[in-house]
Design a protein around this motif. Sequence first.
Motif, PDB file in Angstrom:
ATOM      1  N   ILE A  55       0.844  -1.196   0.000  1.00  0.00           N
ATOM      2  CA  ILE A  55       0.000   0.000   0.000  1.00  0.00           C
ATOM      3  C   ILE A  55       0.879   1.245   0.000  1.00  0.00           C
ATOM      4  N   VAL A  56       0.616   2.110  -0.991  1.00  0.00           N
ATOM      5  CA  VAL A  56       1.354   3.363  -1.136  1.00  0.00           C
ATOM      6  C   VAL A  56       0.532   4.526  -0.583  1.00  0.00           C
ATOM      7  N   TYR A  57      -0.759   4.569  -0.927  1.00  0.00           N
ATOM      8  CA  TYR A  57      -1.676   5.609  -0.441  1.00  0.00           C
ATOM      9  C   TYR A  57      -2.953   4.938   0.044  1.00  0.00           C
ATOM     10  N   GLU A  58      -3.302   5.203   1.294  1.00  0.00           N
ATOM     11  CA  GLU A  58      -4.580   4.722   1.805  1.00  0.00           C
ATOM     12  C   GLU A  58      -5.661   5.710   1.424  1.00  0.00           C
ATOM     13  N   ASP A  59      -6.758   5.193   0.902  1.00  0.00           N
ATOM     14  CA  ASP A  59      -7.930   6.000   0.551  1.00  0.00           C
ATOM     15  C   ASP A  59      -7.537   7.312  -0.134  1.00  0.00           C
ATOM     16  N   PRO A  60      -6.902   7.238  -1.317  1.00  0.00           N
ATOM     17  CA  PRO A  60      -6.339   8.432  -1.940  1.00  0.00           C
ATOM     18  C   PRO A  60      -7.356   9.520  -2.289  1.00  0.00           C
ATOM     19  N   TYR A  61      -8.602   9.181  -2.455  1.00  0.00           N
ATOM     20  CA  TYR A  61      -9.612  10.173  -2.828  1.00  0.00           C
ATOM     21  C   TYR A  61     -10.566  10.496  -1.686  1.00  0.00           C
ATOM     22  N   GLY A  62     -10.281   9.982  -0.493  1.00  0.00           N
ATOM     23  CA  GLY A  62     -11.113  10.269   0.677  1.00  0.00           C
ATOM     24  C   GLY A  62     -12.534   9.717   0.558  1.00  0.00           C
ATOM     25  N   LEU A  63     -12.682   8.570  -0.063  1.00  0.00           N
ATOM     26  CA  LEU A  63     -14.006   7.983  -0.265  1.00  0.00           C
ATOM     27  C   LEU A  63     -14.533   7.268   0.966  1.00  0.00           C
ATOM     28  N   GLY A  64     -13.649   6.838   1.843  1.00  0.00           N
ATOM     29  CA  GLY A  64     -14.082   6.035   2.984  1.00  0.00           C
ATOM     30  C   GLY A  64     -14.560   4.682   2.511  1.00  0.00           C
ATOM     31  N   THR A  65     -15.576   4.160   3.148  1.00  0.00           N
ATOM     32  CA  THR A  65     -16.148   2.869   2.750  1.00  0.00           C
ATOM     33  C   THR A  65     -17.186   3.099   1.658  1.00  0.00           C
ATOM     34  N   ILE A  66     -17.030   2.362   0.573  1.00  0.00           N
ATOM     35  CA  ILE A  66     -17.999   2.407  -0.525  1.00  0.00           C
ATOM     36  C   ILE A  66     -18.533   0.994  -0.742  1.00  0.00           C
ATOM     37  N   GLN A  67     -19.476   0.855  -1.640  1.00  0.00           N
ATOM     38  CA  GLN A  67     -20.010  -0.468  -1.928  1.00  0.00           C
ATOM     39  C   GLN A  67     -19.757  -0.842  -3.386  1.00  0.00           C
ATOM     40  N   VAL A  68     -19.439  -2.122  -3.586  1.00  0.00           N
ATOM     41  CA  VAL A  68     -19.372  -2.719  -4.916  1.00  0.00           C
ATOM     42  C   VAL A  68     -20.244  -3.971  -4.890  1.00  0.00           C
ATOM     43  N   MET A  69     -20.627  -4.401  -6.082  1.00  0.00           N
ATOM     44  CA  MET A  69     -21.447  -5.605  -6.194  1.00  0.00           C
ATOM     45  C   MET A  69     -20.785  -6.611  -7.121  1.00  0.00           C
ATOM     46  N   THR A  70     -20.990  -7.868  -6.829  1.00  0.00           N
ATOM     47  CA  THR A  70     -20.644  -8.955  -7.738  1.00  0.00           C
ATOM     48  C   THR A  70     -21.916  -9.759  -7.929  1.00  0.00           C
ATOM     49  N   TYR A  71     -22.195 -10.141  -9.176  1.00  0.00           N
ATOM     50  CA  TYR A  71     -23.418 -10.892  -9.433  1.00  0.00           C
ATOM     51  C   TYR A  71     -23.318 -11.659 -10.742  1.00  0.00           C
ATOM     52  N   ASN A  72     -24.230 -12.614 -10.904  1.00  0.00           N
ATOM     53  CA  ASN A  72     -24.196 -13.488 -12.070  1.00  0.00           C
ATOM     54  C   ASN A  72     -24.581 -12.734 -13.345  1.00  0.00           C
ATOM     55  N   THR A  73     -24.149 -13.280 -14.464  1.00  0.00           N
ATOM     56  CA  THR A  73     -24.543 -12.744 -15.772  1.00  0.00           C
ATOM     57  C   THR A  73     -25.879 -13.375 -16.159  1.00  0.00           C
ATOM     58  N   ALA A  74     -26.472 -12.902 -17.232  1.00  0.00           N
ATOM     59  CA  ALA A  74     -27.735 -13.463 -17.714  1.00  0.00           C
ATOM     60  C   ALA A  74     -27.569 -14.930 -18.105  1.00  0.00           C
ATOM     61  N   ASP A  75     -26.352 -15.311 -18.502  1.00  0.00           N
ATOM     62  CA  ASP A  75     -26.094 -16.705 -18.866  1.00  0.00           C
ATOM     63  C   ASP A  75     -26.066 -17.620 -17.639  1.00  0.00           C
TER      64      ASP A  75
END
Length: 170
Positions: A55-75
């Motif tokens: 790790i070079v920079y922690e939270d470089p843009y000051g976003l804090g905790t954000i959310q991402v999603m992972t999910y299945n494709t239509a296939d």
Amino acid sequence: MMKKYISLLMMALVCSFGFTGCDPETDEEPGGTNVEKMAGLWDVQVDVVDESGNIVYEDPYGLGTIQVMTYNTADNVNNVMWLDDMQNFWAFKMKVDVNYDARTFSCNEKDYDAAGTGKGIVTNGKVLEGQAVNLHGLPNDSIVFDIKFNDDDYGFIYRISGQRYTGFYE
């Protein structure tokens, strides 16, 4: 009087069609998707790492905790899934290749949005079952991956890591 009996008979006939006309006839068993154990909503942080993964920079843009999603494709296959930051960071949404048995994912350079404004590379993606600890001290799944964008002026490698969303304020 006869009119009353005919009306009741017709009403009963209509009701019986209503109860039988919508019965689904399918051999499908309800259940999860083919990437079920890797899919979810994740509370993550974004850091910048060097080529060695330090790790070079922690939270470089000051976003804090954000959310991402992972999910299945239509296939609904077990070797591809969507990776989506829901426009919380770089506005990326891309399909990544999955090794479901190893719970890993990655992708070579791909468009990260529908407009084709840039490309991203995902490496070192993992979903680690039970390797995080939630607010209450209980085991929780974690996620980690590195992503690099060709339109990043700094050329940073971003490490996105965190744990499955629990519904509790972490």
